[in-house]
Design an enzyme around this catalytic site. Structure first.
Site, PDB file in Angstrom:
ATOM      1  N   TYR A 167      52.869  18.074 -25.996  1.00 36.09           N
ATOM      2  CA  TYR A 167      51.476  18.129 -25.559  1.00 36.09           C
ATOM      3  C   TYR A 167      50.630  17.569 -26.704  1.00 36.09           C
ATOM      4  O   TYR A 167      50.791  16.404 -27.056  1.00 36.09           O
ATOM      5  CB  TYR A 167      51.119  19.565 -25.134  1.00 36.09           C
ATOM      6  CG  TYR A 167      49.785  19.659 -24.431  1.00 36.09           C
ATOM      7  CD1 TYR A 167      49.479  18.850 -23.336  1.00 36.09           C
ATOM      8  CD2 TYR A 167      48.823  20.568 -24.860  1.00 36.09           C
ATOM      9  CE1 TYR A 167      48.245  18.929 -22.706  1.00 36.09           C
ATOM     10  CE2 TYR A 167      47.590  20.663 -24.230  1.00 36.09           C
ATOM     11  CZ  TYR A 167      47.306  19.828 -23.154  1.00 36.09           C
ATOM     12  OH  TYR A 167      46.084  19.910 -22.538  1.00 36.09           O
TER      13      TYR A 167
ATOM     14  N   LYS B  68      60.452  16.239   3.627  1.00 32.63           N
ATOM     15  CA  LYS B  68      61.045  15.004   3.103  1.00 32.63           C
ATOM     16  C   LYS B  68      61.180  15.074   1.588  1.00 32.63           C
ATOM     17  O   LYS B  68      62.161  14.587   1.018  1.00 32.63           O
ATOM     18  CB  LYS B  68      60.212  13.793   3.504  1.00 32.63           C
ATOM     19  CG  LYS B  68      60.168  13.604   5.006  1.00 32.63           C
ATOM     20  CD  LYS B  68      59.811  12.193   5.392  1.00 32.63           C
ATOM     21  CE  LYS B  68      60.924  11.243   5.076  1.00 32.63           C
ATOM     22  NZ  LYS B  68      60.964  10.063   5.927  1.00 32.63           N
TER      23      LYS B  68
END
Lengths: 378, 378
Positions: B37, B92
């Site tokens: 980060y 999906k």
């Protein structure tokens, strides 16, 4: 590229990506397929077509945040575009996951046109439970956020503005205790009238601090100054009560607090020396602060915070955004109000039971942080 | 709601969501934060700003697909909008993860305007490695897909069109072997001139089948028929070589193959009886096929496929899209060409070594499927 940066890039390439998807259900048999894909999904689709509000209960919308940037104002790097911004957004998605169990997905935009940004976010909003805007330049960010908050029924927060404002206020509450001063009597100077500077000035005002001067590159904002856009004009009206005119050196005279949200190396010990005794310095430009802590101490600063992890008091909005969205998602809160921001700042400050000059905010790994901030959202 | 649907909805609510995010790196120490980060991410951002092409190596773009729908043509349910479509897109994404290790994220759109859909997808494309369009109605889907393919340098595929066309062709290759006929001599009737019917007709042509008749609600498409939009006009020109005019009962006379991509219950045993001996029936309307397998057999069908898991020969594009995008991501392929689709269909067909009337396509859990399809992408 310097060797350290090169090494970091190599680590990122080795990792490939920092987040991925994971299944929450098992898909091992024909029955699993029939339930979680076809034909079972038809029943879920039919249900959500009739009851879209249940998307919060039975889809990714329940726990997902889009972390969105156009790459126009990446912290410390400027306007480096969507691909430059992508690692930051992905890093935030990682923080969301690790700190707060939030499913955040990074989305960087191939446009910096404010209208197109608004249209795009409105279009993709149905699949998300919230929108974290990030690294979008001022003044465009203000209007973009305002329109999205108005038009969407999910929480929208531009973190550069409000995440920063909240953690700065939290740090200031405790720093003020350390020096034994009174919040409402503080004289505050904010260097930087961009996204973070503007939001911080507004939140400090909401917290009862009336003596705030904000500076941009042209010096102090004051009502009637020419060369200011509409956002700065509005900010000038609600700040700078004595209508001070001049540069940093001038307005720091007698100030209790300096908050740097601008650029590296703007301040010297001499600046600090002009401030009131026991001054509080938050030099948040990253990675190079407005003044290094040693130099600030030399000038007489009593409490010093930076954006860096290698000095005490890292003032980082990673303490804020995971909890804000955790709370909003858990409670179905659709607007992050000024009241919420104040409560979040106070909750963060309260986690440090006995503030000292080297400990005004909780640690990022403190497990109490996210629940405390989330609790403030209601 | 019928009890079965109610039970399914309850299961979906219990699961909450079917996919979530997962960290691929560890975030336990200050050093982890500094690397993944701030401040480490700055080096990655700087690098990608200068080398955007490396986003494929060191960000979510490497392995991520946006599964995008406007909910205008959800399979079997019609125009039920974004929330209705969300469970399908999420399903999906689940299939992508489980079958092919692809990080897919569902994005449903709060617009059905083709221009806005194109603008939105272009805007969000930088963070994704590919775009799977889904359940967007014809004829809008054709132009949307065409523009996106032209303008983006990542693979774009409207799965209702090409996933369906590929699996139908794969099934047809093996069904033809079962009945001992020759592909190029087949007479094929396709019921449905929407997304799937149109793409299937085109792919069968590309595979060398010249005698194809496509029907919509108004009967056979033929060159010069009035009441047809531009896409149907184009389709009429390249199909129906004998310029047949009439309904299903008429055009089925002597046909070898019926492919239903339209609606439930259109066909009877009588229809099948008019076809050539050893007819092949793919009744793909879901959940209720154009004709039930028993009835088709009664009419004399030799090989029967449906979209359902409770009959033999489930013709499901879940066998296709995971491998297509797996291959494209792995090889940096940016366009899914007609050649790729043909190769994928042949590769799928080849996985069934000895096709029989009850086994013309591989099982969805067959571990060879995704690698075989992925290999076809180049």
């Amino acid at each position: 590229m310097d060797p350290k940066a090169k090494k970091i890039v190599a680590e990122y390439k080795k990792a490939g990506a920092r987040i991925e998807t994971k299944s929450r259900v098992k898909l091992k048999t024909k029955e699993d397929i029939a339930l979680w894909y076809t034909p079972g999904v038809g029943a879920a689709s039919n249900h959500l077509a009739a009851h879209p509000e249940d998307a919060r209960l039975m889809s990714v919308k329940r726990n997902s945040i889009a972390v969105i940037s156009d790459g126009s104002a990446v912290l410390g790097l400027g306007n480096i575009g969507p691909y430059g911004a992508l690692p930051v957004m992905e890093g935030k998605a990682l923080i969301f996951r690790e700190m707060a169990g939030v499913d955040a997905w990074p989305i960087v935009l191939d446009t910096q046109d404010p209208d197109r940004i608004v249209e795009t976010v409105l279009a993709i909003a149905p699949s998300f439970g919230g929108i974290n805007l990030e690294d979008i330049k001022a003044p465009q960010c203000f209007q973009i956020e305002k329109l999205l908050i108005e038009k969407l029924n999910i929480p929208v927060m531009h973190d550069d503005q409000h995440g920063t404002a909240i953690i700065v206020l939290a740090a200031l509450i405790n720093a003020t205790k350390v020096v034994g001063k009174t919040m409402k009597k503080l004289r505050v100077v904010i260097s930087g009238a961009g996204a973070a500077g503007t939001a911080t000035a507004k939140l400090l005002r909401a917290a009862g601090i009336s003596d705030i001067i904000v500076l941009d590159r042209g010096g102090a904002l004051y009502a009637g100054r020419e060369d200011m856009n509409i956002d700065k004009q509005e900010l000038a009206v609600i700040t700078n009560p004595r209508s001070e005119v001049g540069d940093l050196m001038h307005v720091l005279e007698g100030a209790d607090v300096f908050i740097g949200l601008s650029g590296p190396g703007l301040l010297t010990a001499e600046h600090i020396g002009r401030m009131a005794p026991d001054s509080i310095i938050f030099a948040l430009s990253n990675p190079v602060p407005e003044i290094m802590p040693d130099e600030a101490k030399k000038g007489g600063a009593a409490v010093i915070g930076t954006g860096r992890s290698d000095f005490p008091n890292q003032i980082n909005n990673a303490l804020v955004f995971p909890g804000i969205f955790r709370g909003a998602l858990d409670k179905g809160v659709t607007k992050i109000t000024e009241e919420t921001k104040l409560r979040a700042a106070k909750a963060l400050a309260a986690l440090v039971l006995k503030p000292t000059a080297n400990k005004i905010i909780p640690d990022i790994f403190d497990k109490r942080v996210v629940p405390a901030v989330a609790k403030a959202v209601r």
